[in-house]
Enzyme design. Sequence first.
Site, PDB file in Angstrom:
ATOM      1  N   GLU A   1      16.868  20.366  51.590  1.00  0.00           N
ATOM      2  CA  GLU A   1      18.225  20.522  52.741  1.00  0.00           C
ATOM      3  C   GLU A   1      18.634  21.316  53.357  1.00  0.00           C
ATOM      4  O   GLU A   1      17.964  22.412  53.069  1.00  0.00           O
ATOM      5  CB  GLU A   1      19.343  20.759  51.440  1.00  0.00           C
ATOM      6  CG  GLU A   1      20.827  21.282  51.312  1.00  0.00           C
ATOM      7  CD  GLU A   1      21.472  20.198  52.632  1.00  0.00           C
ATOM      8  OE1 GLU A   1      21.184  18.784  52.724  1.00  0.00           O
ATOM      9  OE2 GLU A   1      21.422  20.703  54.062  1.00  0.00           O
TER      10      GLU A   1
ATOM     11  N   GLU B   1      29.806   9.757  49.138  1.00  0.00           N
ATOM     12  CA  GLU B   1      30.080   8.325  49.117  1.00  0.00           C
ATOM     13  C   GLU B   1      31.125   8.235  47.718  1.00  0.00           C
ATOM     14  O   GLU B   1      31.761   7.751  47.978  1.00  0.00           O
ATOM     15  CB  GLU B   1      28.415   7.652  47.387  1.00  0.00           C
ATOM     16  CG  GLU B   1      28.668   6.761  47.134  1.00  0.00           C
ATOM     17  CD  GLU B   1      27.144   6.149  46.468  1.00  0.00           C
ATOM     18  OE1 GLU B   1      26.315   6.769  46.289  1.00  0.00           O
ATOM     19  OE2 GLU B   1      27.387   4.781  46.035  1.00  0.00           O
TER      20      GLU B   1
ATOM     21  N   THR C   1      27.337   9.805  45.419  1.00  0.00           N
ATOM     22  CA  THR C   1      26.531  11.174  45.649  1.00  0.00           C
ATOM     23  C   THR C   1      27.497  11.891  46.033  1.00  0.00           C
ATOM     24  O   THR C   1      28.747  10.920  45.579  1.00  0.00           O
ATOM     25  CB  THR C   1      26.345  10.940  47.333  1.00  0.00           C
ATOM     26  OG1 THR C   1      26.801  10.187  48.096  1.00  0.00           O
ATOM     27  CG2 THR C   1      24.668  10.214  47.132  1.00  0.00           C
ATOM     28  N   GLU C   2      27.923  13.044  46.691  1.00  0.00           N
ATOM     29  CA  GLU C   2      29.374  13.387  46.929  1.00  0.00           C
ATOM     30  C   GLU C   2      30.379  13.048  47.659  1.00  0.00           C
ATOM     31  O   GLU C   2      30.972  12.244  47.340  1.00  0.00           O
ATOM     32  CB  GLU C   2      29.251  15.039  47.165  1.00  0.00           C
ATOM     33  CG  GLU C   2      28.854  15.985  45.722  1.00  0.00           C
ATOM     34  CD  GLU C   2      27.179  16.011  45.739  1.00  0.00           C
ATOM     35  OE1 GLU C   2      26.609  16.077  46.288  1.00  0.00           O
ATOM     36  OE2 GLU C   2      27.846  17.055  44.839  1.00  0.00           O
TER      37      GLU C   2
ATOM     38  N   ASP D   1      23.933  12.078  58.438  1.00  0.00           N
ATOM     39  CA  ASP D   1      25.076  12.255  59.087  1.00  0.00           C
ATOM     40  C   ASP D   1      25.196  11.817  59.969  1.00  0.00           C
ATOM     41  O   ASP D   1      23.551  11.258  61.018  1.00  0.00           O
ATOM     42  CB  ASP D   1      24.835  13.991  59.903  1.00  0.00           C
ATOM     43  CG  ASP D   1      24.906  15.440  59.230  1.00  0.00           C
ATOM     44  OD1 ASP D   1      26.128  14.985  58.362  1.00  0.00           O
ATOM     45  OD2 ASP D   1      24.086  16.187  59.096  1.00  0.00           O
TER      46      ASP D   1
ATOM     47  N   ASP E   1      14.373  21.798  57.484  1.00  0.00           N
ATOM     48  CA  ASP E   1      14.775  20.837  58.511  1.00  0.00           C
ATOM     49  C   ASP E   1      13.805  19.149  57.741  1.00  0.00           C
ATOM     50  O   ASP E   1      12.518  19.575  58.408  1.00  0.00           O
ATOM     51  CB  ASP E   1      15.159  21.460  59.288  1.00  0.00           C
ATOM     52  CG  ASP E   1      15.894  20.998  60.578  1.00  0.00           C
ATOM     53  OD1 ASP E   1      15.734  19.165  60.923  1.00  0.00           O
ATOM     54  OD2 ASP E   1      16.665  21.139  60.866  1.00  0.00           O
TER      55      ASP E   1
HETATM   56  C1  LIG Z   1      27.026  14.128  54.914  1.00  0.00           C
HETATM   57  S1  LIG Z   1      25.833  15.062  53.954  1.00  0.00           S
HETATM   58  C2  LIG Z   1      25.057  14.090  53.133  1.00  0.00           C
HETATM   59  C3  LIG Z   1      24.771  14.941  51.294  1.00  0.00           C
HETATM   60  C4  LIG Z   1      24.853  14.194  50.164  1.00  0.00           C
HETATM   61  N1  LIG Z   1      23.496  13.005  50.618  1.00  0.00           N
HETATM   62  C5  LIG Z   1      26.060  13.421  50.051  1.00  0.00           C
HETATM   63  O1  LIG Z   1      25.758  11.679  50.315  1.00  0.00           O
HETATM   64  O2  LIG Z   1      26.705  13.667  49.423  1.00  0.00           O
HETATM   65  C6  LIG Z   1      24.285  15.443  55.019  1.00  0.00           C
HETATM   66  C7  LIG Z   1      23.599  16.491  54.368  1.00  0.00           C
HETATM   67  O3  LIG Z   1      22.026  15.930  55.062  1.00  0.00           O
HETATM   68  C8  LIG Z   1      21.926  17.441  55.658  1.00  0.00           C
HETATM   69  N2  LIG Z   1      21.293  17.091  56.652  1.00  0.00           N
HETATM   70  C9  LIG Z   1      21.828  16.667  58.032  1.00  0.00           C
HETATM   71  N3  LIG Z   1      20.003  16.928  58.732  1.00  0.00           N
HETATM   72  C10 LIG Z   1      19.359  17.947  57.754  1.00  0.00           C
HETATM   73  C11 LIG Z   1      18.049  17.393  58.447  1.00  0.00           C
HETATM   74  N4  LIG Z   1      17.561  17.413  59.773  1.00  0.00           N
HETATM   75  N5  LIG Z   1      16.921  17.972  57.177  1.00  0.00           N
HETATM   76  C12 LIG Z   1      17.226  18.603  56.407  1.00  0.00           C
HETATM   77  N6  LIG Z   1      19.129  18.280  55.801  1.00  0.00           N
HETATM   78  C13 LIG Z   1      20.013  17.363  56.336  1.00  0.00           C
HETATM   79  C14 LIG Z   1      23.316  18.288  56.367  1.00  0.00           C
HETATM   80  O4  LIG Z   1      23.026  19.515  55.813  1.00  0.00           O
HETATM   81  C15 LIG Z   1      24.238  18.036  54.691  1.00  0.00           C
HETATM   82  O5  LIG Z   1      24.045  18.931  54.135  1.00  0.00           O
END
Ligand SMILES: C[S@@+](CC[C@H](N)C(=O)[O-])C[C@H]1O[C@@H](n2cnc3c(N)ncnc32)[C@H](O)[C@@H]1O
Length: 215
Positions: free
Chosen positions: A72, A198, A195-196, A121, A99
């Site tokens: 994350e 979802e 997931t949260e 995202d 990342d």
């Molecule tokens: C929309 S949230 C979904 C979180 C979780 N997977 C869920 O379904 O509840 C997307 C997550 O991916 C992380 N994220 C986005 N791009 C990323 C990257 N390049 N590397 C690591 N984490 C990333 C964001 O910080 C965020 O916490």
Amino acid sequence: MTRMRTKRNIPARMERCHERWFDAPMLNKGNWRGACGFSEDTPVWLEIGCGKGKFCTEMAALHPEVLYIAMERDQSVTLAAVEKAHALELKNLFFIRGDAGLIENYFAEDEIDRIFLNFSDPWTRQNKPKRRLTYRAFLEKYKVMLKKGGAIEFKTDNDELFDFSLDEFRECGFTLTDETRDLHNSSYDKTNIRTEFEQKFADQGINIKRVVANY
Ligand SMILES: C[S@@+](CC[C@H](N)C(=O)[O-])C[C@H]1O[C@@H](n2cnc3c(N)ncnc32)[C@H](O)[C@@H]1O
């Protein structure tokens, strides 16, 4: 979508859960099983963008035979997930705050058995497909670290991202199975962990899309 407020005392709180993460995770490249105290035949599952950790903690608890690594990039969000895993005393779940763009620095060839991408995202409004975690440049990196016979499990609420991802998976040579555009009303829901995000989308009446991309 509401953003998480930056948490207080992040370094001190991370320190309290230090057994769940590594100061220099890149040094574990090629040796995650050894570094985490698991045998060489232990399956390694990787979740990218794990959010606050509902999915990874439930998966790790359900699969104690697996070494589960959750990545994350947001530090407040990582802390929430790390504290959740710590409170549950999960011994097979470890975190990388980092990342996905640099993922090749963390994992060696054939090191991973399964990858989970949940509600990544969508980057639709900004029209920046290259940032999507299912963009072909990411998939090519995942292919290096995935074992042959491994797979990527992908879930999203977003139709545009789903269609884009199906094309990218095919373009990169993955075989697609277990595809549904209404996961919660499909047979795959029996073993599905929400997931949260979802749960939030389901509460809004949005159908969840899901596919398995086999390598
Ligand atoms: C929309 S949230 C979904 C979180 C979780 N997977 C869920 O379904 O509840 C997307 C997550 O991916 C992380 N994220 C986005 N791009 C990323 C990257 N390049 N590397 C690591 N984490 C990333 C964001 O910080 C965020 O916490």
